[in-house]
Write an enzyme that holds these catalytic residues in place. Sequence first.
Site, PDB file in Angstrom:
ATOM      1  CG  PHE A 296      -2.124  -0.840   1.127  1.00  0.00           C
ATOM      2  CD1 PHE A 296      -3.395  -0.274   1.144  1.00  0.00           C
ATOM      3  CD2 PHE A 296      -2.013  -2.220   1.000  1.00  0.00           C
ATOM      4  CE1 PHE A 296      -4.530  -1.074   1.053  1.00  0.00           C
ATOM      5  CE2 PHE A 296      -3.132  -3.023   0.901  1.00  0.00           C
ATOM      6  CZ  PHE A 296      -4.397  -2.459   0.920  1.00  0.00           C
ATOM      7  CD  GLU A 297       4.441   1.835  -3.219  1.00  0.00           C
ATOM      8  OE1 GLU A 297       4.773   2.855  -3.860  1.00  0.00           O
ATOM      9  OE2 GLU A 297       4.865   0.696  -3.498  1.00  0.00           O
ATOM     10  CG  ASN A 298      -0.270   8.517  -3.248  1.00  0.00           C
ATOM     11  OD1 ASN A 298       0.226   9.466  -2.669  1.00  0.00           O
ATOM     12  ND2 ASN A 298      -1.144   8.657  -4.231  1.00  0.00           N
TER      13      ASN A 298
END
Length: 226
Positions: free
Chosen positions: A21-23
Amino acid sequence: MIHQLLRLAKENNLDGINLDFENVYEEDGEWFTQFVRELTPRAHNQGLVISVDITFISNSNQWSEFYERAELAEAADFLIVMAYDQHWATSPQAGSVASLQWVEQNLQELLEVVPNEHLLLGIPLYTRLWEENNGEVSSTALTMEEAERWVKEKGLTLELAGSTGQEYVQATIDGTTYKMWLENETSLGKRIGLMEKYKLAGIASWSIYFADQEAWEFINEQLYKK
């Protein structure tokens, strides 16, 4: 979402699930942690291992600060630190994707909050070919095979680039300066050496498509050498 992940893992006979999970907004970080807390025990009931990708510690809220690293280390089986990109695709300055000195300095800081037995070192299997022309800098991502082919086609000789721990080439052709810090057995061996030095749980990589067969054989030999 948890239900769907577990169903897909079962249907495909997977060993585990890696969460990347990014941003994410910093204020939503606690909900990501809670998601992992709820997923992991159900995954364990299905015989699955759960790992979570994290970044090195920085002051970027959506890239780094939303990760509750200590809590995630307790909630998941492993954390995988994406030990790249020191110099990213649109970086204004040419440089290594992940120099050994940069990786080790950030790793030491990370290990103050994440136990080494829960941490895997993520290693890049790609490099960037940098072009500098009239003050403009641009880059192209290359696989190991593509990088090696480019060096051979240009008839260049690799040199060891000091603290980066990598082999390096530079050439000026028709007014454009090309620079590349390569990922090959030299850098892979040193990255695995960092894993051993800090007694980490293992390594991970991005991505399977970027490495050639020789690289996988070398990694296997280094990890399982007697």
